[in-house]
Design an enzyme around this catalytic site. Structure first.
Site, short mmCIF file in Angstrom:
data_model
loop_
_atom_site.label_atom_id
_atom_site.label_comp_id
_atom_site.label_asym_id
_atom_site.label_seq_id
_atom_site.Cartn_x
_atom_site.Cartn_y
_atom_site.Cartn_z
N ASN A 9 0.85 -1.19 0.00
CA ASN A 9 0.00 0.00 0.00
C ASN A 9 0.89 1.24 0.00
O ASN A 9 1.50 1.57 1.01
CB ASN A 9 -0.89 -0.06 1.26
CG ASN A 9 -1.66 1.23 1.50
OD1 ASN A 9 -1.79 2.07 0.61
ND2 ASN A 9 -2.18 1.37 2.72
N LYS A 11 0.06 4.27 -0.18
CA LYS A 11 -0.59 5.45 0.42
C LYS A 11 -0.42 6.66 -0.51
O LYS A 11 -0.39 6.49 -1.72
CB LYS A 11 -0.04 5.70 1.83
CG LYS A 11 -0.11 4.43 2.68
CD LYS A 11 0.15 4.65 4.13
CE LYS A 11 0.02 3.33 4.88
NZ LYS A 11 0.21 3.46 6.32
N HIS A 98 -9.23 1.26 5.55
CA HIS A 98 -7.92 1.46 6.18
C HIS A 98 -8.08 2.41 7.36
O HIS A 98 -8.89 3.34 7.30
CB HIS A 98 -6.93 2.03 5.16
CG HIS A 98 -5.52 2.02 5.67
ND1 HIS A 98 -5.06 2.98 6.54
CD2 HIS A 98 -4.52 1.15 5.48
CE1 HIS A 98 -3.80 2.69 6.85
NE2 HIS A 98 -3.45 1.58 6.22
N GLY A 176 3.00 2.49 10.71
CA GLY A 176 3.92 3.60 10.46
C GLY A 176 4.72 4.03 11.69
O GLY A 176 5.36 5.07 11.68
P1 PGA Z 1 3.22 0.45 7.62
O1 PGA Z 1 1.72 0.63 7.11
O2 PGA Z 1 3.75 -0.83 7.03
O3 PGA Z 1 3.94 1.66 7.11
O4 PGA Z 1 3.17 0.39 9.12
C1 PGA Z 1 0.85 -0.47 6.98
C2 PGA Z 1 -0.49 -0.01 6.49
O5 PGA Z 1 -0.93 1.07 6.88
O6 PGA Z 1 -1.16 -0.71 5.69
#
Ligand code: PGA
Length: 253
Positions: A9, A11, A98, A176
């Site tokens: 993802n 984002k 999400h 994150g």
């Molecule tokens: P991350 O995000 O791997 O950066 O923690 C995962 C997500 O939000 O799908």
């Protein structure tokens, strides 16, 4: 055997040129190095989808996903993208609910149920996200909370449609943040989710559903997470923005 899936993802990252170069890198390294049977899904921003789909044409291993869709079918909803529009591209997956959308865009479980219906009607597989906050975990209500999310957005489906869903368990405190759930914490939640599904849809459906873990998955922790009995892959955010790291996560199977 449940499908193993690793979805990246992106984002709101990468302009079109950067997105195309990341996609080609992933496609090339995957062709050279990946020998396992995991399904790979690339989930770029909407504006990349058409161009990335051209790069991926004929690729059996890698599929395309979208990050969101509208909860209405069509009409005067400025700025929205419908499930039908996504289906006019080779988009096979779409993230629903999400935590960033639930938090910043106030998406409700009822709206998410509508999105799931619209996607299924278009033959697109929803990747349904669920997860608790650190405060909810501190109160010990993490499983109840997550089961509530599943119940309100998915349990109206009949067995055949429910069996098409992919679930992504993503504890909010791990997204994150660099903090990953321990394998015990993650496995416990995945097992709890599967048991909850068993109670509603029976053992056969529950055993066929892929439940992905998301939240600070990286090449260093993917192996032990993916080794857990009820973890069938990952939804990867930050670490999916570099081809090398993303492929190394897939190799962890
Ligand atoms: P991350 O995000 O791997 O950066 O923690 C995962 C997500 O939000 O799908």
């Amino acid at each position: 055997m449940r499908k193993k899936i690793v979805a990246g993802n992106w984002k709101m990252n990468k302009n079109l040129e950067e997105g195309l170069s990341l996609s080609s890198e992933i496609i090339h390294i995957a062709a050279d190095e990946l020998r396992n049977d995991a399904k790979i899904v690339i989930i770029p921003p909407f504006i990349h989808l058409y161009a990335v789909s051209k790069l991926m044409q004929g690729n059996q291993k890698i599929s395309l996903g979208a990050q969101n869709c509208a909860y209405k079918e069509e009409g005067a909803y400025t700025g929205e993208v419908s499930a039908k529009m996504l289906a006019s591209l080779p988009v096979q997956y779409c993230i629903v609910g999400h935590s960033e959308r639930r938090e910043y865009f106030k998406e409700s479980n009822a709206e998410l149920a509508e999105k799931v219906n619209l996607l299924l009607a278009e033959g697109i597989t929803p990747i349904f996200c669920c997860g608790e906050t650190s405060a909810q975990r501190a109160q010990g209500i993490q499983l109840d909370w997550v089961c509530g999310q599943l119940k309100e957005s998915l349990f109206h489906l009949d067995s055949d449609n429910f069996a098409k869903i992919i679930i992504a368990y993503e504890p909010l405190w791990a997204i994150g943040t660099g903090v990953t759930a321990s394998t015990e914490e993650a496995q416990e939640m995945h097992e709890g989710i599967r048991n909850f599904i068993t109670a509603r849809y029976g053992e056969t459906v529950a055993q066929s559903i892929s439940i992905l873990y998301g939240g600070s998955v990286k090449p260093e922790n993917a192996k032990e997470l993916f080794a857990c009995k009820d973890i069938d892959g990952g939804l990867i955010g930050g670490a999916s923005l570099k081809a090398r790291g993303f492929i190394d996560i897939i190799k962890a199977f």
